[in-house]
Design an enzyme around this catalytic site. Structure first.
Site, short mmCIF file in Angstrom:
data_model
loop_
_atom_site.label_atom_id
_atom_site.label_comp_id
_atom_site.label_asym_id
_atom_site.label_seq_id
_atom_site.Cartn_x
_atom_site.Cartn_y
_atom_site.Cartn_z
N ASN A 10 1.01 -1.11 -0.06
CA ASN A 10 0.21 0.02 0.16
C ASN A 10 1.03 1.62 0.76
O ASN A 10 1.53 1.13 0.85
CB ASN A 10 -0.76 -0.30 1.52
CG ASN A 10 -1.93 1.42 1.49
OD1 ASN A 10 -1.90 1.62 0.49
ND2 ASN A 10 -2.17 1.55 2.71
N TRP A 11 1.10 1.88 -1.28
CA TRP A 11 1.64 3.13 -0.87
C TRP A 11 1.30 4.27 -0.07
O TRP A 11 1.57 5.35 -0.85
CB TRP A 11 2.14 3.18 -2.76
CG TRP A 11 3.29 2.16 -3.49
CD1 TRP A 11 4.01 0.56 -2.48
CD2 TRP A 11 4.05 2.52 -4.62
NE1 TRP A 11 4.85 0.11 -3.30
CE2 TRP A 11 5.54 1.51 -4.92
CE3 TRP A 11 3.63 3.45 -5.85
CZ2 TRP A 11 6.31 1.21 -5.93
CZ3 TRP A 11 4.69 2.62 -6.78
CH2 TRP A 11 5.51 2.11 -6.43
N LYS A 12 -0.02 4.43 -0.51
CA LYS A 12 -0.70 5.60 0.41
C LYS A 12 -0.68 6.81 -0.59
O LYS A 12 -0.41 6.07 -1.76
CB LYS A 12 0.00 5.60 2.20
CG LYS A 12 0.03 4.50 2.61
CD LYS A 12 -0.28 4.90 3.90
CE LYS A 12 -0.22 3.26 4.22
NZ LYS A 12 -0.02 3.65 6.55
N HIS A 93 -9.74 0.86 4.65
CA HIS A 93 -8.24 1.43 5.93
C HIS A 93 -8.54 2.21 7.33
O HIS A 93 -9.73 3.52 6.34
CB HIS A 93 -7.32 1.61 5.03
CG HIS A 93 -5.98 1.71 4.81
ND1 HIS A 93 -5.19 2.71 6.42
CD2 HIS A 93 -4.86 1.15 5.61
CE1 HIS A 93 -3.85 2.73 6.63
NE2 HIS A 93 -3.62 1.15 5.98
N GLU A 95 -6.89 4.64 7.77
CA GLU A 95 -6.92 6.18 7.99
C GLU A 95 -7.89 6.71 6.90
O GLU A 95 -7.55 7.37 6.83
CB GLU A 95 -5.30 6.02 6.76
CG GLU A 95 -4.01 5.88 7.43
CD GLU A 95 -2.32 5.66 7.20
OE1 GLU A 95 -2.73 5.61 5.66
OE2 GLU A 95 -1.71 5.28 7.74
N GLU A 168 -5.43 -5.00 10.90
CA GLU A 168 -4.51 -3.47 11.12
C GLU A 168 -4.89 -3.01 12.34
O GLU A 168 -5.41 -2.22 12.10
CB GLU A 168 -4.02 -2.86 9.71
CG GLU A 168 -4.51 -3.48 8.68
CD GLU A 168 -3.40 -2.50 7.55
OE1 GLU A 168 -1.96 -2.88 6.83
OE2 GLU A 168 -4.18 -1.62 7.58
N GLY A 174 2.57 2.48 11.31
CA GLY A 174 3.80 3.20 10.68
C GLY A 174 4.92 3.56 11.86
O GLY A 174 5.50 4.35 12.48
N SER A 214 3.18 -2.35 10.83
CA SER A 214 5.12 -2.44 10.92
C SER A 214 5.37 -3.85 10.51
O SER A 214 6.64 -4.30 10.95
CB SER A 214 5.61 -1.92 12.21
OG SER A 214 4.48 -1.25 11.87
N GLY A 235 2.74 -1.65 4.12
CA GLY A 235 2.95 -0.07 3.48
C GLY A 235 4.37 0.89 3.49
O GLY A 235 4.70 0.09 2.53
N GLY A 236 4.81 0.99 4.55
CA GLY A 236 6.19 1.70 4.58
C GLY A 236 7.40 1.22 4.17
O GLY A 236 8.23 1.20 2.93
#
Ligand code: PEP
Length: 257
Positions: A10-12, A93, A95, A168, A174, A214, A235-236
């Site tokens: 997930n590149w957000k 998600h 976010e 999640e 993150g 994470s 994510g990251g």
């Protein structure tokens, strides 16, 4: 893991065309790990360019609107992302739930629209730190999923292929602090039981449950060894081919020995 592990990046809100080289590197590396299903959800603007070039990875979106079109400035429909080359969409998600006040009913409407557009759905769930500390995480996630999933009789026939759940915990996203393998095992068992209740013995055991929060190359193998973990939403660590494919490698190793 019994089914092919599913590793989704997930590149957000990261990535311009300069990132296409990273997507190419991920696609090339995925061709060497065919026992793992690798997918990327870039920003909308990169769906089509990545889809056009990708030979192995699937490309998806990070959200879609719950209507099929109309006066919704700045929004995008499930059919539009499918037209751009997306084969799946991440919905619910945390976010989106936090930044855009998305509620369970809206997530469910989006899922119905995405299924109607022929997309696969990765439906996210997860509790806050306060909920976990109060001891209410399992009840919260169960209620969230019950309210966010379309009813069983409205799911696509091939639901095990088209639906995937991503657990999640919000406090793990993150932060660099993944949930413990015990906590992941307990929550994935809860989610599995719920899926079997909802979808029955034929489909309930087959829907993949991903862990997200994470995940990194150095903790991935331990997480993938947890029962009922069918892969990861990342994510990251999905932003570079090196770290993302380090995670995919950890998922493929048990199958390559
Ligand atoms: C995510 O946003 O879905 C996620 C899991 O992020 P990270 O891997 O950076 O914790």
């Amino acid at each position: 893991m019994t089914r092919r592990p599913y590793i989704v990046g997930n590149w957000k809100m990261h990535g311009t065309r300069a990132m296409l080289s990273e997507a190419r590197a991920i696609d090339r590396a995925a061709q060497r790990h065919m026992k793992v299903e690798v997918a990327l959800a870039p920003p909308y603007t990169l769906i089509h360019p990545i889809h056009r070039e990708a030979e192995q990875i699937a490309v998806g979106a990070q959200d879609c609107h719950h209507a099929d079109g109309g006066a919704h400035t700045g929004d995008i429909s499930a059919a539009m992302i499918a037209d751009a080359g997306a084969s799946f969409v991440i919905l619910g998600h945390s976010e989106r739930r936090q930044d855009h006040s998305e509620g369970d009913a809206q997530v469910r409407a989006k899922a119905e629209m995405a299924f109607a557009a022929g997309l696969r759905v990765i439906l996210c769930c997860g509790e806050s730190l306060a909920t976990r500390e109060s001891g209410g995480a399992a009840a919260f996630v169960r209620a969230q999923l019950l309210a966010s999933l379309p009813p069983a009789d409205e799911m696509p026939a091939e639901v095990a292929e088209r639906l995937c759940i991503a657990y999640e915990p919000i406090w793990a996203i993150g932060t660099g602090i993944a949930a413990t393998t015990d906590d992941i095992a307990a929550m994935h068992a809860e989610i599995r039981a719920l899926l079997v209740d909802l979808l029955g013995e034929e489909h309930g055991p087959e829907v993949r449950i991903l862990y997200g929060g994470s995940v990194k190359p150095d903790n991935a193998a331990a997480i993938f060894a947890v029962p009922e973990v069918g892969g990861a939403l990342v994510g990251g660590a999905s932003l570079t081919a090196d770290s993302f494919m380090g995670i995919a490698l950890a998922a493929s190793e048990p199958f390559e020995s």
